[in-house]
Write an enzyme that holds these catalytic residues in place. Structure first.
Site, short mmCIF file in Angstrom:
data_model
loop_
_atom_site.label_atom_id
_atom_site.label_comp_id
_atom_site.label_asym_id
_atom_site.label_seq_id
_atom_site.Cartn_x
_atom_site.Cartn_y
_atom_site.Cartn_z
N PRO A 2 -0.49 -27.59 -5.06
CA PRO A 2 -0.48 -27.53 -6.49
C PRO A 2 -1.84 -26.62 -6.96
CG PRO A 2 -0.08 -29.60 -5.84
CD PRO A 2 -0.42 -28.51 -4.43
N GLU A 3 -1.65 -25.86 -8.07
CA GLU A 3 -2.48 -24.84 -8.67
C GLU A 3 -3.32 -25.54 -9.78
OE1 GLU A 3 -1.49 -20.72 -8.59
OE2 GLU A 3 0.06 -21.10 -7.27
N LYS A 44 -8.53 -26.92 -8.26
CA LYS A 44 -7.62 -27.77 -7.53
C LYS A 44 -8.08 -29.34 -7.24
CE LYS A 44 -5.70 -23.80 -5.60
NZ LYS A 44 -4.99 -22.80 -4.64
N CYS A 220 13.08 -6.52 -8.14
CA CYS A 220 11.94 -6.29 -8.96
C CYS A 220 12.52 -6.29 -10.43
CB CYS A 220 11.06 -5.21 -8.71
SG CYS A 220 9.61 -4.95 -9.88
N CYS A 223 11.34 -2.31 -11.35
CA CYS A 223 11.93 -1.26 -10.84
C CYS A 223 13.11 -1.31 -10.17
CB CYS A 223 10.79 -0.56 -9.80
SG CYS A 223 10.49 -1.54 -8.50
#
Length: 236
Positions: A2-3, A44, A220, A223
């Site tokens: 978890p951030e 965190k 992506c 691109c």
């Protein structure tokens, strides 16, 4: 893992269910009979503060999770994985499998090594840049994850910030000016903050859904080249 935004939201949820309630039974006997005064987070790290001066410090690492239940409700995970249980009259909070779950009377000491929390309104990006410079020429991807530089960024926000700023994760810090570093950390800060509310799926400034994280083998969106992934750094 978890951030910072996830831990902030977890703290907010626990705050709404626990603050003002008295712990009747607990895996940590020292807090039994004490009222929950507040719940907060730094990066965190999550803290539940009790009347009397004790605080419960948890860090989720790669395995931890908090759940809140009604008394008698079946738990989603087996009881043997529970390291923290806080039972109040009408709610039971359980933390499963955290690598860190400790009582402390000095919460500030537990997080003294951390850099500025990017979710705090007074987070100083100039100080973050100074701390980044002190790390020398480390790769940008490793720098963003160094919680001593600033706290809260994890793999998701690292990957999306570097993609948004068109930067190579393996490029050394020395290739960027102070202004470029400030913009990189500023994007990560904005990214963290916009994900404090709303649905579980994260959104990112300027490109909406995740562009590269968790999209190995997908084209992506900028691109069309297939996204590649490989491990980086000691925490790879």
């Amino acid at each position: 893992m978890p951030e910072g935004d996830t831990i902030w939201r977890t703290a907010a949820a626990l705050r709404g269910r626990l603050v003002g309630r008295t712990v009747r039974r607990s895996s940590h006997e020292a807090v039994q009979g004490h009222q929950v005064e507040t719940v907060d987070s730094t990066g965190k790290h999550l803290f539940i503060h009790f009347a009397g001066g004790l605080a419960l410090h948890t860090h989720m690492g790669m395995t931890g999770s908090w759940y809140v239940y009604r008394p008698g409700e079946r738990w989603r995970l087996p009881a043997w994985k529970a390291r923290v249980v806080l039972e109040c009259d009408d709610v039971v909070a359980v933390c499963f499998s955290p690598p860190v779950a400790e009582l402390t009377r000095d919460a500030a000491r537990a997080i003294a090594h951390l850099g500025p929390d990017l979710l705090q309104p007074d987070a100083d990006l100039d100080l973050v840049v100074q701390r980044a410079r002190a790390c020398g020429g480390v790769p940008l991807g490793e720098l963003l994850l160094d919680q001593r530089v600033c706290s809260g960024i994890g793999n998701v926000h690292k990957c999306e910030a570097l993609w948004a700023r068109r930067l190579d994760p393996w490029a050394p810090t020395t290739t960027l000016s102070d202004a470029d570093l400030r913009e990189l950390f500023g994007y990560a800060q904005t990214s963290l903050r916009v994900n404090l509310q709303g649905a579980f799926q994260r959104r990112f400034p300027g490109h909406g859904a995740a562009a590269v994280h968790g999209r190995r083998g997908w084209p992506c969106p900028r691109c069309g080249t297939l996204v590649m992934a490989r491990r980086q750094g000691k925490q790879g």
